[in-house]
Scaffold this motif. Structure first.
Motif, short mmCIF file in Angstrom:
data_model
loop_
_atom_site.label_atom_id
_atom_site.label_comp_id
_atom_site.label_asym_id
_atom_site.label_seq_id
_atom_site.Cartn_x
_atom_site.Cartn_y
_atom_site.Cartn_z
N ARG A 34 -1.94 21.20 9.95
CA ARG A 34 -2.18 20.12 8.97
C ARG A 34 -3.26 20.48 7.96
O ARG A 34 -3.50 19.73 7.02
CB ARG A 34 -2.62 18.84 9.70
CG ARG A 34 -1.65 18.32 10.74
CD ARG A 34 -0.46 17.60 10.15
NE ARG A 34 0.43 17.16 11.23
CZ ARG A 34 0.36 15.97 11.83
NH1 ARG A 34 -0.54 15.09 11.44
NH2 ARG A 34 1.20 15.66 12.80
N LYS A 35 -3.91 21.59 8.15
CA LYS A 35 -4.99 21.94 7.23
C LYS A 35 -4.41 22.23 5.85
O LYS A 35 -3.42 22.95 5.71
CB LYS A 35 -5.78 23.15 7.75
CG LYS A 35 -7.07 23.41 6.99
CD LYS A 35 -7.91 24.50 7.66
CE LYS A 35 -9.25 24.67 6.96
NZ LYS A 35 -10.10 25.70 7.60
N ASP B 291 -2.61 12.50 5.88
CA ASP B 291 -1.61 13.36 6.50
C ASP B 291 -1.43 13.06 7.99
O ASP B 291 -0.69 13.78 8.69
CB ASP B 291 -1.98 14.83 6.32
CG ASP B 291 -1.96 15.26 4.86
OD1 ASP B 291 -1.18 14.68 4.08
OD2 ASP B 291 -2.74 16.18 4.50
N VAL C 164 -11.35 17.51 14.73
CA VAL C 164 -9.95 17.86 14.44
C VAL C 164 -9.72 19.37 14.53
O VAL C 164 -8.63 19.82 14.95
CB VAL C 164 -9.52 17.31 13.06
CG1 VAL C 164 -10.33 17.94 11.93
CG2 VAL C 164 -8.03 17.50 12.83
N PHE D 169 -3.01 20.24 15.62
CA PHE D 169 -3.16 19.83 14.22
C PHE D 169 -3.55 21.00 13.30
O PHE D 169 -3.88 20.78 12.13
CB PHE D 169 -4.20 18.72 14.10
CG PHE D 169 -3.81 17.45 14.81
CD1 PHE D 169 -2.53 16.94 14.72
CD2 PHE D 169 -4.74 16.76 15.58
CE1 PHE D 169 -2.17 15.77 15.39
CE2 PHE D 169 -4.40 15.59 16.25
CZ PHE D 169 -3.10 15.10 16.16
N GLY E 247 -12.67 17.20 8.44
CA GLY E 247 -13.09 18.38 9.19
C GLY E 247 -14.55 18.36 9.57
O GLY E 247 -14.93 18.93 10.60
N TRP F 83 -8.70 18.84 6.66
CA TRP F 83 -7.70 17.91 7.19
C TRP F 83 -7.94 16.54 6.55
O TRP F 83 -9.08 16.07 6.48
CB TRP F 83 -7.84 17.80 8.69
CG TRP F 83 -7.45 19.04 9.44
CD1 TRP F 83 -6.26 19.31 10.04
CD2 TRP F 83 -8.29 20.18 9.73
NE1 TRP F 83 -6.28 20.53 10.66
CE2 TRP F 83 -7.52 21.09 10.49
CE3 TRP F 83 -9.61 20.51 9.40
CZ2 TRP F 83 -8.02 22.31 10.94
CZ3 TRP F 83 -10.10 21.74 9.84
CH2 TRP F 83 -9.32 22.61 10.60
N GLU G 30 -11.23 13.81 3.83
CA GLU G 30 -11.29 15.08 4.55
C GLU G 30 -12.18 14.89 5.77
O GLU G 30 -13.34 14.51 5.65
CB GLU G 30 -11.86 16.18 3.65
CG GLU G 30 -11.55 17.59 4.15
CD GLU G 30 -12.30 17.98 5.42
OE1 GLU G 30 -11.63 18.30 6.43
OE2 GLU G 30 -13.55 17.94 5.40
#
Length: 398
Positions: free
Chosen positions: A132-133, A150, A123, A129, A118, A146, A116
């Motif tokens: 994409r969360k 991914d 990001v 994006f 973030g 995020w 992750e």
């Protein structure tokens, strides 16, 4: 190192496990150790691992206690960036933890504290994006943000690193946005270049993060790492790369894939490695740090990286108590100890070594280093390598 928060025998096995134990043990001996005034414990380690008293290449040249730059010099720069890695070397770190390894969707290993991202990249500032969360179940815990798996590598390269713990390190936010996310292949090339420029071998200490989680996603990170190490000729028992993981079965898998020195990371005594949870193994870390558990680890690894609380527990007020027998027991099993993590700031120090209550103020970190070094540990991960080196000088001077 990815801490889970929310560091003499002859060759006897076909896999070379015990031989690699001797090799990793040599990391903490240091050429000319007696002339530098090693403690009795360090001289005992020299006797235990033999070989390196009169110098030698690679790990044998590193001093004791070994100072490992935790995610680089992460006390001064955003972690797992080439800015942090370069500074760790500039400050004199013996080894650089470069880096915590997580995969991209297209199978590249990149250096981030967690999948992750973030909290360690910008990001959230990229509207492209936003979709994409996700919220995912990561080792039994729901995590929102995020995730590297991914993104393709090309997409991740559009991001920039930021300081993860800005409340404790507001000065590090000065460097937010300066560096991109490194791939581990870039780290291997950086290692070669830094070795050439600095005129001495640079050692790195990567960690495989959440390997069971990623294997279930079809991303076997052990195989990805082994492939890279083989491609760059760094998969041998004397290669300048020490591999670590909180999952013992991941280290067992690596012992069958490469010849590198290996270390099992150990979190709190009551915790269970996630691979144990997935495999139905009821044991906890408390079982792994018994003499029997340490002997088992020594059958496939050469060292352990315990949390500092396993070396010296704290009382309910957060003060240090008496050391455990872990150092003695691990050394008897032929293992070395590189515990984690020493940091200068008050909140990360034992209560009896804090000065005031400011979250970004420094406490009596030299006193804390002295207490841990006195237990006989072979090295330590630290966010502030320069402080660790000064503390080592003090310790040697008595």
């Amino acid at each position: 190192m990815g801490t889970q928060e929310s560091g003499e025998r002859t060759e006897t096995t076909p896999s070379g496990g015990t031989g690699r134990r001797a090799l990793l043990g040599a990391a903490v001996l240091g050429a000319g150790g007696t002339a530098l005034g090693l403690s009795g414990t360090a001289r005992a380690a020299e006797s235990r691992y033999g070989e390196s008293r009169h110098g030698g290449r690679g790990l044998k040249g590193l001093p004791v206690p070994t100072i490992i730059g935790h995610r680089g010099a992460s006390g001064y720069r955003p972690e797992h960036t080439f800015g942090a890695y370069d500074l760790a070397l500039d400050l004199g770190a013996d080894i650089v933890e470069a880096g915590d390894l997580v995969p991209t969707r297209d199978g590249h290993l990149v250096c981030r504290h967690e999948p992750e991202i973030g909290g360690t990249t910008d990001v959230a500032d990229h509207p492209e994006f936003a979709g994409r969360k996700r919220t995912k179940l990561l080792d039994g815990v729901f995590v929102s943000g995020w995730f590297t798996e991914d993104f393709t590598l090309a997409e991740l390269k559009r991001l920039r690193a930021v300081e993860r713990i800005a409340a404790n390190r507001p000065h590090n936010t000065l460097y937010d946005g300066r560096w991109e996310i490194p791939t581990f292949e870039e780290v291997l090339r950086w290692q070669n270049e830094q070795t050439r420029v600095r005129g001495k071998q640079v050692w790195i200490y990567p960690e495989l993060k959440h390997p069971t989680y990623f294997r279930k996603l079809g991303l076997g990170t052990e195989e990805l790492l082994a492939r890279l190490l083989r491609r760059h000729g760094k998969d041998r028992r004397n290669s300048p790369v020490v591999i670590q993981s909180f999952e013992p079965t991941s280290i067992q898998r690596m012992s069958r894939l490469v010849g590198n020195p290996l270390a099992v990371l150990l979190s709190g005594a009551n915790s269970r490695p996630w691979d144990f949870v997935e495999n139905g193994d009821p044991r906890t870390v408390a079982d792994l740090v018994t003499p029997k558990g340490l002997e088992e680890i020594a059958s496939y690894a050469q060292g352990i990286g315990p949390t500092l609380d396993l070396v010296i527990p704290k009382d309910t007020a957060g003060n240090l108590t008496e050391p455990t027998t872990l150092v003695r027991d691990a050394h008897r099993a032929g293992l070395i100890l590189h515990p984690y993590t020493m940091r200068n700031e008050n909140p990360f120090l034992p209560a009896d070594f804090r000065k005031g209550s400011d979250p970004d103020a420094y406490g009596d970190v030299f006193g804390a280093f002295r207490a841990y070094f006195a237990t006989g540990i072979d090295g330590v991960f630290t966010d502030h390598p320069d402080t660790g080196l000064l503390a080592r000088e003090d310790f040697r001077a008595g």
